[in-house]
Motif scaffolding. Structure first.
Motif, PDB file in Angstrom:
ATOM      1  N   THR A  15      55.050  31.182  45.430  1.00  0.00           N
ATOM      2  CA  THR A  15      55.313  32.007  44.254  1.00  0.00           C
ATOM      3  C   THR A  15      55.912  31.178  43.119  1.00  0.00           C
ATOM      4  O   THR A  15      55.513  31.319  41.960  1.00  0.00           O
ATOM      5  CB  THR A  15      56.253  33.175  44.615  1.00  0.00           C
ATOM      6  OG1 THR A  15      55.667  33.915  45.695  1.00  0.00           O
ATOM      7  CG2 THR A  15      56.482  34.091  43.436  1.00  0.00           C
ATOM      8  N   GLY A  16      56.853  30.308  43.454  1.00  0.00           N
ATOM      9  CA  GLY A  16      57.456  29.442  42.437  1.00  0.00           C
ATOM     10  C   GLY A  16      56.433  28.531  41.782  1.00  0.00           C
ATOM     11  O   GLY A  16      56.437  28.360  40.552  1.00  0.00           O
ATOM     12  N   LEU A  17      55.553  27.961  42.595  1.00  0.00           N
ATOM     13  CA  LEU A  17      54.506  27.099  42.030  1.00  0.00           C
ATOM     14  C   LEU A  17      53.528  27.897  41.177  1.00  0.00           C
ATOM     15  O   LEU A  17      53.077  27.408  40.122  1.00  0.00           O
ATOM     16  CB  LEU A  17      53.769  26.358  43.142  1.00  0.00           C
ATOM     17  CG  LEU A  17      54.530  25.213  43.794  1.00  0.00           C
ATOM     18  CD1 LEU A  17      53.776  24.679  45.007  1.00  0.00           C
ATOM     19  CD2 LEU A  17      54.782  24.090  42.794  1.00  0.00           C
ATOM     20  N   LEU A  18      53.194  29.118  41.598  1.00  0.00           N
ATOM     21  CA  LEU A  18      52.308  29.958  40.782  1.00  0.00           C
ATOM     22  C   LEU A  18      52.917  30.223  39.410  1.00  0.00           C
ATOM     23  O   LEU A  18      52.234  30.112  38.384  1.00  0.00           O
ATOM     24  CB  LEU A  18      52.049  31.299  41.469  1.00  0.00           C
ATOM     25  CG  LEU A  18      50.916  31.383  42.466  1.00  0.00           C
ATOM     26  CD1 LEU A  18      50.853  32.776  43.083  1.00  0.00           C
ATOM     27  CD2 LEU A  18      49.589  31.028  41.849  1.00  0.00           C
ATOM     28  N   ILE A  19      54.202  30.552  39.401  1.00  0.00           N
ATOM     29  CA  ILE A  19      54.882  30.828  38.134  1.00  0.00           C
ATOM     30  C   ILE A  19      54.960  29.566  37.278  1.00  0.00           C
ATOM     31  O   ILE A  19      54.653  29.604  36.081  1.00  0.00           O
ATOM     32  CB  ILE A  19      56.280  31.427  38.395  1.00  0.00           C
ATOM     33  CG1 ILE A  19      56.141  32.821  39.012  1.00  0.00           C
ATOM     34  CG2 ILE A  19      57.111  31.478  37.122  1.00  0.00           C
ATOM     35  CD1 ILE A  19      57.423  33.376  39.594  1.00  0.00           C
ATOM     36  N   ALA A  20      55.352  28.451  37.902  1.00  0.00           N
ATOM     37  CA  ALA A  20      55.461  27.191  37.152  1.00  0.00           C
ATOM     38  C   ALA A  20      54.110  26.763  36.580  1.00  0.00           C
ATOM     39  O   ALA A  20      54.016  26.353  35.412  1.00  0.00           O
ATOM     40  CB  ALA A  20      56.032  26.092  38.051  1.00  0.00           C
ATOM     41  N   LEU A  21      53.064  26.876  37.375  1.00  0.00           N
ATOM     42  CA  LEU A  21      51.734  26.490  36.900  1.00  0.00           C
ATOM     43  C   LEU A  21      51.224  27.436  35.813  1.00  0.00           C
ATOM     44  O   LEU A  21      50.530  26.998  34.891  1.00  0.00           O
ATOM     45  CB  LEU A  21      50.755  26.418  38.068  1.00  0.00           C
ATOM     46  CG  LEU A  21      50.984  25.243  39.017  1.00  0.00           C
ATOM     47  CD1 LEU A  21      50.129  25.393  40.266  1.00  0.00           C
ATOM     48  CD2 LEU A  21      50.688  23.917  38.324  1.00  0.00           C
ATOM     49  N   ALA A  22      51.563  28.710  35.906  1.00  0.00           N
ATOM     50  CA  ALA A  22      51.169  29.655  34.860  1.00  0.00           C
ATOM     51  C   ALA A  22      51.848  29.297  33.542  1.00  0.00           C
ATOM     52  O   ALA A  22      51.221  29.345  32.470  1.00  0.00           O
ATOM     53  CB  ALA A  22      51.515  31.080  35.272  1.00  0.00           C
ATOM     54  N   ILE A  23      53.114  28.914  33.606  1.00  0.00           N
ATOM     55  CA  ILE A  23      53.840  28.512  32.398  1.00  0.00           C
ATOM     56  C   ILE A  23      53.243  27.239  31.816  1.00  0.00           C
ATOM     57  O   ILE A  23      52.997  27.157  30.606  1.00  0.00           O
ATOM     58  CB  ILE A  23      55.346  28.344  32.705  1.00  0.00           C
ATOM     59  CG1 ILE A  23      55.970  29.706  33.011  1.00  0.00           C
ATOM     60  CG2 ILE A  23      56.077  27.653  31.555  1.00  0.00           C
ATOM     61  CD1 ILE A  23      57.373  29.636  33.593  1.00  0.00           C
ATOM     62  N   VAL A  24      53.002  26.251  32.677  1.00  0.00           N
ATOM     63  CA  VAL A  24      52.411  24.988  32.206  1.00  0.00           C
ATOM     64  C   VAL A  24      51.027  25.233  31.608  1.00  0.00           C
ATOM     65  O   VAL A  24      50.683  24.681  30.560  1.00  0.00           O
ATOM     66  CB  VAL A  24      52.342  23.951  33.358  1.00  0.00           C
ATOM     67  CG1 VAL A  24      51.498  22.760  32.991  1.00  0.00           C
ATOM     68  CG2 VAL A  24      53.747  23.506  33.744  1.00  0.00           C
ATOM     69  N   THR A  25      50.248  26.081  32.264  1.00  0.00           N
ATOM     70  CA  THR A  25      48.906  26.406  31.763  1.00  0.00           C
ATOM     71  C   THR A  25      48.983  27.087  30.401  1.00  0.00           C
ATOM     72  O   THR A  25      48.211  26.770  29.493  1.00  0.00           O
ATOM     73  CB  THR A  25      48.173  27.305  32.771  1.00  0.00           C
ATOM     74  OG1 THR A  25      48.034  26.597  33.994  1.00  0.00           O
ATOM     75  CG2 THR A  25      46.807  27.702  32.266  1.00  0.00           C
ATOM     76  N   ALA A  26      49.912  28.024  30.259  1.00  0.00           N
ATOM     77  CA  ALA A  26      50.069  28.721  28.977  1.00  0.00           C
ATOM     78  C   ALA A  26      50.500  27.754  27.883  1.00  0.00           C
ATOM     79  O   ALA A  26      49.978  27.801  26.762  1.00  0.00           O
ATOM     80  CB  ALA A  26      51.083  29.861  29.115  1.00  0.00           C
ATOM     81  N   THR A  39      42.230  30.262  39.017  1.00  0.00           N
ATOM     82  CA  THR A  39      41.890  29.871  40.379  1.00  0.00           C
ATOM     83  C   THR A  39      42.394  28.470  40.682  1.00  0.00           C
ATOM     84  O   THR A  39      42.845  28.194  41.789  1.00  0.00           O
ATOM     85  CB  THR A  39      40.363  29.945  40.587  1.00  0.00           C
ATOM     86  OG1 THR A  39      39.913  31.252  40.239  1.00  0.00           O
ATOM     87  CG2 THR A  39      39.979  29.638  42.016  1.00  0.00           C
ATOM     88  N   VAL A  40      42.339  27.602  39.699  1.00  0.00           N
ATOM     89  CA  VAL A  40      42.854  26.243  39.868  1.00  0.00           C
ATOM     90  C   VAL A  40      44.356  26.302  40.141  1.00  0.00           C
ATOM     91  O   VAL A  40      44.870  25.592  41.013  1.00  0.00           O
ATOM     92  CB  VAL A  40      42.544  25.370  38.632  1.00  0.00           C
ATOM     93  CG1 VAL A  40      43.217  24.014  38.725  1.00  0.00           C
ATOM     94  CG2 VAL A  40      41.041  25.216  38.459  1.00  0.00           C
ATOM     95  N   ASN A  41      45.065  27.146  39.411  1.00  0.00           N
ATOM     96  CA  ASN A  41      46.502  27.320  39.648  1.00  0.00           C
ATOM     97  C   ASN A  41      46.757  27.839  41.061  1.00  0.00           C
ATOM     98  O   ASN A  41      47.681  27.391  41.735  1.00  0.00           O
ATOM     99  CB  ASN A  41      47.113  28.279  38.629  1.00  0.00           C
ATOM    100  CG  ASN A  41      47.221  27.680  37.255  1.00  0.00           C
ATOM    101  OD1 ASN A  41      47.065  26.478  37.070  1.00  0.00           O
ATOM    102  ND2 ASN A  41      47.484  28.520  36.275  1.00  0.00           N
ATOM    103  N   GLN A  42      45.959  28.794  41.493  1.00  0.00           N
ATOM    104  CA  GLN A  42      46.101  29.373  42.832  1.00  0.00           C
ATOM    105  C   GLN A  42      45.919  28.294  43.899  1.00  0.00           C
ATOM    106  O   GLN A  42      46.714  28.179  44.827  1.00  0.00           O
ATOM    107  CB  GLN A  42      45.064  30.484  43.029  1.00  0.00           C
ATOM    108  CG  GLN A  42      44.974  31.053  44.417  1.00  0.00           C
ATOM    109  CD  GLN A  42      45.865  32.247  44.641  1.00  0.00           C
ATOM    110  OE1 GLN A  42      46.459  32.757  43.716  1.00  0.00           O
ATOM    111  NE2 GLN A  42      45.955  32.672  45.875  1.00  0.00           N
ATOM    112  N   ILE A  43      44.875  27.498  43.761  1.00  0.00           N
ATOM    113  CA  ILE A  43      44.590  26.449  44.742  1.00  0.00           C
ATOM    114  C   ILE A  43      45.707  25.408  44.747  1.00  0.00           C
ATOM    115  O   ILE A  43      46.189  25.010  45.811  1.00  0.00           O
ATOM    116  CB  ILE A  43      43.220  25.794  44.460  1.00  0.00           C
ATOM    117  CG1 ILE A  43      42.096  26.800  44.732  1.00  0.00           C
ATOM    118  CG2 ILE A  43      43.029  24.540  45.298  1.00  0.00           C
ATOM    119  CD1 ILE A  43      40.743  26.376  44.209  1.00  0.00           C
ATOM    120  N   ALA A  44      46.121  24.976  43.577  1.00  0.00           N
ATOM    121  CA  ALA A  44      47.190  23.976  43.496  1.00  0.00           C
ATOM    122  C   ALA A  44      48.490  24.511  44.089  1.00  0.00           C
ATOM    123  O   ALA A  44      49.191  23.798  44.823  1.00  0.00           O
ATOM    124  CB  ALA A  44      47.399  23.556  42.044  1.00  0.00           C
ATOM    125  N   ALA A  45      48.811  25.760  43.811  1.00  0.00           N
ATOM    126  CA  ALA A  45      50.056  26.347  44.326  1.00  0.00           C
ATOM    127  C   ALA A  45      50.026  26.474  45.846  1.00  0.00           C
ATOM    128  O   ALA A  45      51.006  26.133  46.519  1.00  0.00           O
ATOM    129  CB  ALA A  45      50.298  27.719  43.686  1.00  0.00           C
TER     130      ALA A  45
END
Length: 155
Positions: A15-26, A39-45
């Protein structure tokens, strides 16, 4: 001794990685206009969380999980990933439907999304198993190298 994966930690890291990656992506999208698929964020997380689970497993038990345990652990991690993903996806869909008021045919949408999710989580299950065991092996190699280095210092 009953060995455990640490599913709560896996869920929190995921969950933390999903949130962090969503912020970085935004931020990346706002600053450069470059878009990264969710999907890339999901896989990486999930791969990051499986890597952490493998390292923590080795730290806790000082052993590499056997193949059968790795399959079971990966399946359990996939269930945790599925619950978290469905919850987050449900919240996002609910907010989209609430904002737009559009009468999208949910049943036709589900006919497309459910098989895709099943395939995605099946691939994720196999990948997590590999990453989980590989991370434990890597942690073992690092631990042995550290022991070797410390033993040569005292000679």
């Amino acid at each position: 001794m009953q060995r455990k994966v640490g599913l709560v930690r896996f869920g929190l890291v995921f969950t933390g990685l999903l949130i962090a990656l969503a912020i970085v992506t935004a931020l990346l999208g706002a600053l450069t206009g470059f878009s990264v698929n969710g999907t890339v964020n999901q896989i990486a997380a999930v791969m990051g969380a499986a890597t952490d689970a493998g390292r923590q497993f080795y730290k806790r038990y000082e052993a590499i999980p056997d193949s059968g345990f790795a399959w079971r652990a990966s399946f359990q991690m996939t269930l945790v990933e599925t619950v978290i993903s469905v919850f987050i996806g449900g919240v996002i869909l609910w907010s989209l439907f609430a904002q737009s008021g559009a009468g999208l045919q949910v049943s036709s949408l589900m006919m497309l999304i459910v098989p895709l999710f099943i395939f995605m989580f099946a691939v994720s299950w196999v990948a997590k198993r590999y990453v989980f065991r590989s991370s434990a092996r890597h942690a073992e190699k690092a631990h042995l190298k550290k022991l070797e280095k410390s033993s040569t210092v005292f000679e």
